[in-house]
Design a protein around this motif. Structure first.
Motif, PDB file in Angstrom:
ATOM      1  N   LEU A  36       0.851  -1.184   0.000  1.00 10.64           N
ATOM      2  CA  LEU A  36       0.000   0.000   0.000  1.00 10.64           C
ATOM      3  C   LEU A  36       0.890   1.238   0.000  1.00 10.64           C
ATOM      4  O   LEU A  36       1.918   1.276   0.706  1.00 10.64           O
ATOM      5  N   VAL A  37       0.495   2.265  -0.777  1.00 14.47           N
ATOM      6  CA  VAL A  37       1.191   3.555  -0.760  1.00 14.47           C
ATOM      7  C   VAL A  37       0.212   4.576  -0.189  1.00 14.47           C
ATOM      8  O   VAL A  37      -0.913   4.723  -0.686  1.00 14.47           O
ATOM      9  N   VAL A  38       0.617   5.249   0.914  1.00 15.95           N
ATOM     10  CA  VAL A  38      -0.263   6.139   1.663  1.00 15.95           C
ATOM     11  C   VAL A  38       0.333   7.545   1.642  1.00 15.95           C
ATOM     12  O   VAL A  38       1.563   7.717   1.829  1.00 15.95           O
ATOM     13  N   ASP A  39      -0.540   8.574   1.435  1.00 18.79           N
ATOM     14  CA  ASP A  39      -0.038   9.942   1.435  1.00 18.79           C
ATOM     15  C   ASP A  39       0.034  10.493   2.854  1.00 18.79           C
ATOM     16  O   ASP A  39      -0.282   9.790   3.820  1.00 18.79           O
ATOM     17  N   GLN A 122       9.860   9.454  -1.552  1.00 23.77           N
ATOM     18  CA  GLN A 122       9.678  10.766  -2.166  1.00 23.77           C
ATOM     19  C   GLN A 122       9.341  10.569  -3.637  1.00 23.77           C
ATOM     20  O   GLN A 122      10.039   9.856  -4.365  1.00 23.77           O
ATOM     21  N   TYR A 123       8.222  11.194  -4.054  1.00 30.06           N
ATOM     22  CA  TYR A 123       7.842  11.067  -5.473  1.00 30.06           C
ATOM     23  C   TYR A 123       7.061  12.314  -5.865  1.00 30.06           C
ATOM     24  O   TYR A 123       6.093  12.702  -5.181  1.00 30.06           O
ATOM     25  N   GLY A 124       7.483  12.934  -6.936  1.00 35.29           N
ATOM     26  CA  GLY A 124       6.766  14.108  -7.433  1.00 35.29           C
ATOM     27  C   GLY A 124       6.741  15.247  -6.441  1.00 35.29           C
ATOM     28  O   GLY A 124       5.762  15.999  -6.368  1.00 35.29           O
ATOM     29  N   GLY A 125       7.762  15.354  -5.594  1.00 37.33           N
ATOM     30  CA  GLY A 125       7.807  16.446  -4.632  1.00 37.33           C
ATOM     31  C   GLY A 125       6.988  16.189  -3.378  1.00 37.33           C
ATOM     32  O   GLY A 125       6.905  17.050  -2.507  1.00 37.33           O
ATOM     33  N   ALA A 126       6.345  15.056  -3.277  1.00 38.21           N
ATOM     34  CA  ALA A 126       5.535  14.725  -2.090  1.00 38.21           C
ATOM     35  C   ALA A 126       6.143  13.514  -1.382  1.00 38.21           C
ATOM     36  O   ALA A 126       6.887  12.727  -1.969  1.00 38.21           O
TER      37      ALA A 126
END
Length: 726
Positions: A36-39, A122-126
């Motif tokens: 799972l990838v969580v913000d 870290q991906y796309g600045g987030a």
């Protein structure tokens, strides 16, 4: 909709990751673990196929959900707090390293145990958090089964030990071995069976193990040396159990059973024979026993004086002893057919009657022949000889371990030996009052079937079958029943009942031992994985962080990196403690000092209202018993002080042992205490006194306003710990 999937928890993901490479998505779906990838808002922005299958969601339906939807309802608030904390200090780590049990919940509401690893990304600045989730239900069930198997082995009355067939060291011993030998289990696992079996040399025991490896099983009878010096007659079985695929090689399992009762029966039998010898000598009657080959195995001192042949005949054959009397040899040969025979010979003007009576064994075969020589003119002497013979047979019947009945073909019980009365739990009178021998058997065997059995016995003369005896208390005993017609008495039958309980118990013991070894191999595999892979990777990460810390010029970043390295060191120590516990002999729990400290903490938990965290470092099992007594007293008193004065909601206990000293650190998050105040009171003075008597010290210091207090109790250790200390 179930609580595992609430619509209120669903929202459009803050970052869609629409530009996430399709090839990476394919790789994620190919992974065996749920990912799972969580913000940073705790919402799922990416999930692979394994995650959707694990939590029972339709493809794509997990996107936008709060990750707390996958946590049981009662843990969601706490999980959100921990997630916020992790967001401020994102590190690659495993969840549950402090011992808590992690669980997940499916969309159907099913809760299952999990293993979770977190990693910031870290991906796309987030910043995102990648969580790898694994269902460990099988591992948890295996651990439960392992504990049940150990409990079953410890409940066995017999001795069970597992040995290395190459060096003969004992690797496992059950509680039955402890009870029979008098040695603690930890001492048993530091010795070889040769210490317990002084009657066997190393060469003899190695030969027993070799026979077990070749034939599948080997037995021997010897003595077990108790720790207090007593010797116990022991019958041992050795067998081999294969290791699991990819695990250790086959090991030898040793079972031991106390045969004191059998040894006593054999001694009584020899005493009866000796008494019979003395009676025969005093009465001037010749009595001897011959085996099937015609060799004399027992005889009265001058048993052949009636034939003019003096001396001991034991070990000589009948053809040699009676070479001048072919009718005697012919009578013996006829007795081997199962019938009583006799012949009269004339010696020195006197007539002697030589009689032979066969003794029938379990398999309806003649196992030995009783011979007598009496003066035909002396009827009284003949009657005495017959009475002595009956006494001998009666003594044989009484000493038999098998149950025995003498019955008529009509089913009337004529006689029963003590072993049968013990099997059915009835007195001798109660057994004789039973009209049918099968009235003792299981009700599942119909009377019509037994009527057919007796018909076969009347026609063929032999029948054998397995059934169960039912005792008055309702318990059942599996038996093998063998019935034979008695030679010379066609209207009677001899019925033997062989108890199969021991055989079945040992078969179950073998199955149980195999299950124990499989579970032990799994523990070893987990320990190896933790030590060889997980710890080494964490250690390498810590080295990398230390290197980065030394090169950074930013003091704040350097401090953060130092804190991370310290956290990694703590994780490594806790993992090594777990590896140590996995390597311990499987006994269902901790052992020695570790077990005693945990027991004290269990007692304090009821008073504190929470369980303190516990950490051990070093080999604490070798502490002297007097040092352990002081340590346990200080742990108990310090936690009592926390409960009485600190108003704490959390505490930790750390026990550290090295080559020179023992240190106990008890830390709490309570109101704190002033050093002057802490030094007063009997509890503090007692703890300080225990340290000072050993050349150590006690320091009680506050951590700051509202930050609790820290107690450090330190004592030096002797340069050599006494071996008898534990």
């Amino acid at each position: 909709m179930h609580s595992g999937e609430g619509s209120s928890d669903r929202a459009a993901p803050s970052t869609t990751l629409s530009d996430f490479p399709e090839s990476a998505r394919v790789l994620l779906d190919a992974m065996p673990d749920a990912v799972l990838v969580v913000d940073d808002d705790g919402r799922i922005v990416l999930s692979n196929a394994e995650a959707e299958a694990l939590f029972r969601y339709e493809p794509g339906s997990m996107l936008g959900m709060k990750v707390e939807s996958l946590v049981p309802l009662g843990l969601r608030q706490r999980h959100e707090e921990l997630r916020e904390h992790y967001h401020h200090q994102p590190l690659r780590r495993s969840m549950g390293t402090c011992g808590q049990r992690l669980t997940g919940i499916t969309s159907h509401g099913s809760v299952f145990p999990t293993e979770i690893n977190l990693s910031p990304c870290q991906y796309g600045g987030a910043t995102y958090v990648v969580a790898a989730v694994r269902d460990i239900s099988d591992r948890v069930q295996l651990d439960r089964d392992h504990r049940r198997v150990l409990a079953s082995l410890d409940s066995l009355p017999s001795l069970v030990v597992v040995i290395d067939p190459d060096n003969l060291w004992i690797g496992y011993a059950n509680d039955g071995a402890r009870r029979m030998s008098g040695y603690p289990v930890d001492e048993l696992t530091s010795m070889t069976p040769l210490t317990l079996l002084p009657g066997m040399s190393r060469a003899e025991f190695s030969a027993l193990v070799a026979r077990a490896r070749t034939d599948g099983q080997a037995t021997a009878e010897t003595d077990l040396q108790h720790s207090d010096g007593r010797r116990l007659p022991l019958e041992i079985w050795a067998t081999f159990v294969d290791g699991v695929p990819g695990g250790d090689a086959a090991v030898c399992v040793l079972f031991g059973r106390d045969v004191s009762d059998r040894r006593q029966a054999q001694d009584q039998h020899r005493a009866v024979l000796d008494k019979l010898r003395r009676v025969a000598v005093s009465a001037g009657i010749s009595i001897w026993t011959l085996d099937r080959e015609g060799t004399v195995v027992f005889a009265q001192g001058a048993e052949l004086s009636h034939l003019g042949r003096l001396g001991d005949a034991v070990g000589r054959g009948i053809a040699e002893l009676f070479e001048s009397f072919p009718t005697v040899v012919a009578a013996f040969d006829e007795a081997l057919g199962g019938v009583d025979t006799s012949t009269v010979v004339s010696v020195g003007g006197e007539s002697r009657q030589i009689s032979f009576q066969p003794v029938i064994g379990d398999g309806s075969e003649v196992v030995e022949v009783i011979g007598t020589a009496v003066d035909v003119g002396e009827l009284e002497a003949s009657r005495q000889a017959a009475a002595w013979e009956r006494d001998r047979l009666d003594a044989t019947h009484r000493s038999m371990s098998q149950g025995m009945l003498t019955v008529s073909i009509e089913g009337t019980v004529l006689e029963a030996n003590p072993a049968f009365c013990g099997l059915v739990g009835l007195s001798h009178t109660e057994v004789l009052n039973s009209r049918r021998p099968f009235s003792f058997l299981s009700e599942r065997e119909g009377n019509s079937e037994f009527e057919a059995t007796w018909m076969i016995l009347a026609e063929v003369g032999h029948v054998e079958f397995s059934t169960e005896l039912v005792r008055p208390d309702g318990s059942r005993i599996p038996v093998l029943v063998t019935a034979d017609r008695i030679a010379g008495h066609p209207d009677q039958a001899l019925v033997l009942f062989s108890d199969l309980s021991i055989r079945r118990r040992f078969e179950n013991d073998l199955d149980t031992a195999n299950a124990v070894l499989v579970a032990a191999d799994e523990r070893e595999r987990i320990a190896r994985d933790l030590h060889d892979r997980v710890i080494q990777r964490i250690f390498a990460t810590g080295i990398s962080l230390q290197s980065t810390q030394s090169r950074t010029a930013d003091a704040r970043i350097a401090a953060r990196l130092g804190q991370a390295v310290d956290e990694l060191d703590l994780v490594i120590r806790e993992l090594r403690t777990s590896v140590f516990e996995l390597h311990q002999t499987p006994s269902g729990g901790a052992s020695g000092v570790r077990r005693d400290v945990l027991a004290v903490i269990d007692e304090a938990t009821r008073v504190l209202g929470f369980r303190p965290d516990v950490r051990f470092e070093g080999v604490i099992e070798d502490l002297d018993i007097e040092v352990e007594v002081d340590l346990l007293a200080v742990v108990r008193e310090s936690l009592t002080n926390v409960a009485r004065h600190a108003a704490a909601t959390a505490a930790s206990v750390a026990v550290t042992v090295d080559d020179e000293s023992l240190e106990l650190v008890v830390d709490d998050n309570g109101v704190g205490s002033k050093p002057a105040t802490a030094s007063t009171g009997h509890g503090m003075s007692n703890m300080a006194g225990r340290a000072e008597r050993r050349g150590g010290n006690l320091v009680m210091s506050p951590n700051g306003p509202g930050a609790g207090s820290t107690l450090r109790w330190w004592v030096p250790l002797p340069s050599e710990q006494p071996e008898s200390g534990r």
